[in-house]
Design a protein around this motif. Structure first.
Motif, PDB file in Angstrom:
ATOM      1  N   ARG A  10       0.312  10.317  -7.837  1.00 54.21           N
ATOM      2  CA  ARG A  10       0.857   8.976  -7.593  1.00 54.21           C
ATOM      3  C   ARG A  10       2.283   8.914  -8.105  1.00 54.21           C
ATOM      4  N   LEU A  11       3.200   8.562  -7.217  1.00 55.96           N
ATOM      5  CA  LEU A  11       4.581   8.347  -7.633  1.00 55.96           C
ATOM      6  C   LEU A  11       4.797   6.849  -7.843  1.00 55.96           C
ATOM      7  N   ASN A  12       5.773   6.480  -8.628  1.00 63.30           N
ATOM      8  CA  ASN A  12       6.011   5.073  -8.925  1.00 63.30           C
ATOM      9  C   ASN A  12       6.604   4.312  -7.744  1.00 63.30           C
ATOM     10  N   LYS A  13       7.193   5.029  -6.829  1.00 65.48           N
ATOM     11  CA  LYS A  13       7.967   4.371  -5.784  1.00 65.48           C
ATOM     12  C   LYS A  13       7.159   4.124  -4.513  1.00 65.48           C
TER      13      LYS A  13
ATOM     14  N   LEU B  95       1.345  11.542  -3.161  1.00 66.12           N
ATOM     15  CA  LEU B  95       1.440  12.869  -2.563  1.00 66.12           C
ATOM     16  C   LEU B  95       0.100  13.593  -2.702  1.00 66.12           C
ATOM     17  N   LEU B  96      -0.296  14.251  -1.626  1.00 60.09           N
ATOM     18  CA  LEU B  96      -1.480  15.119  -1.672  1.00 60.09           C
ATOM     19  C   LEU B  96      -0.989  16.546  -1.605  1.00 60.09           C
TER      20      LEU B  96
ATOM     21  N   ARG C 100       0.867  -1.180   0.000  1.00 59.47           N
ATOM     22  CA  ARG C 100       0.000   0.000   0.000  1.00 59.47           C
ATOM     23  C   ARG C 100       0.903   1.228   0.000  1.00 59.47           C
ATOM     24  N   PRO C 101       0.685   2.137  -0.944  1.00 59.46           N
ATOM     25  CA  PRO C 101       1.587   3.292  -0.994  1.00 59.46           C
ATOM     26  C   PRO C 101       1.494   4.137   0.281  1.00 59.46           C
ATOM     27  N   ILE C 102       2.614   4.740   0.625  1.00 60.28           N
ATOM     28  CA  ILE C 102       2.615   5.716   1.714  1.00 60.28           C
ATOM     29  C   ILE C 102       1.915   6.966   1.194  1.00 60.28           C
TER      30      ILE C 102
END
Length: 284
Positions: A162-165, A169-170, A119-121
């Motif tokens: 959405r970043l790939n890593k 980011l909001l 799950r992305p941070i």
């Protein structure tokens, strides 16, 4: 000099942030390395309780590097993760991803124990106007996904990036607090361009900047403009006007134009690496 600026959309933005904060794991707060405390919104600490925190000392290339180091230690001692960057030239950006992983280590471990993988941070990017949030996001993401501008208040609404890593980011609009308790804070923010120039008395502000530079960075104005720093702040501004040919009709000195030259060159780092507030000395 009384400096206040709180457009109506900022009140709405703060309410929206209170809602959005529930969705995120990490607050990435950008501050201007030249004014690290003055460019922090005290509301963020209240809004971000119990969240991991990363402070980005942006525009570190424009600031005094000895002070950058002192401010880094100052914030780290308060429990923040800290990275110094110049987001325009992408200096220091490579360190950020690892620091985000470190800041969210407990959250990642909790997810792993619950069987939640990948799950992305989710990180909220916050900061006052003109601190460089959009430029930071674009540099970090490697593409132009946030509007940028050198005028305060370009980002009006929120957007997820959405970043790939494994990081989302909001972006949020820049928020100043409604009233500056300390007028020095308002003045420092005006110096670095976080308050719109067109609502300020730039000539009065220029005299204040000259006084600060003569007191704390003696010789920089003399070197930059090949003038004497002696006498009054007004006489120094007059010298700058003469050297730079800031004249009205009839050879009258144009103080407004000279003030504009001074601020353009201060804000772009041409006068030197300058920090406008110094880190508090560590108590023994």
């Amino acid at each position: 000099m009384n400096v206040q600026w709180y457009p109506g959309h900022m009140t709405k933005a703060k309410r929206q942030m209170q809602e959005d904060i529930k969705l995120i794991d990490l607050i990435i707060e950008l501050v201007d390395a030249r004014v690290p405390l003055s460019s922090r919104n005290p509301d963020i600490d209240e809004l971000g309780r119990n969240k991991s925190r990363l402070i980005i000392l942006n525009k570190a290339d424009l600031a005094d590097d000895r002070q950058n180091e002192k401010w880094k230690k100052f914030f780290e001692e308060k429990g923040f993760f800290v990275v110094k960057i110049d987001s325009r030239n992408k200096t220091g950006m490579k360190a950020i991803h690892n620091v985000i992983q470190e800041a969210c280590k407990e959250k990642i471990e909790r997810d792993r124990k619950r069987g939640i993988k990948n799950r992305p941070i989710r990180a909220m990017v916050v900061g006052i106007p003109n601190v460089g949030k959009s430029t930071f996001i674009n540099s970090f993401a490697g593409r132009a996904c946030a509007k940028t501008g050198n005028k305060p208040g370009v980002t009006k609404g929120k957007q997820w990036i959405r970043l790939n890593k494994g990081v989302e980011l909001l972006d949020t609009p820049g928020i100043l607090w409604p009233k500056f308790e300390d007028q020095q804070v308002g003045m420092r923010l005006a110096f670095v361009g976080s308050i719109k120039d067109d609502i300020l008395n730039m000539e009065e502000l220029a005299l204040e900047l000259i006084e600060y530079l003569r007191g704390n960075y003696k010789g920089l104005l003399a070197d930059r403009y090949q003038i004497s720093e002696e006498g009054t702040a007004v006489s120094v501004l007059e010298e700058i006007a003469r050297v730079r040919g800031c004249l009205k009709k009839g050879e009258e000195l144009d103080y407004a134009k000279a003030s504009g030259v001074l601020f353009d060159e201060f804000r772009s780092g041409k006068i030197g690496h300058i920090t406008l507030e110094w880190a508090p000395a560590k108590e023994e």
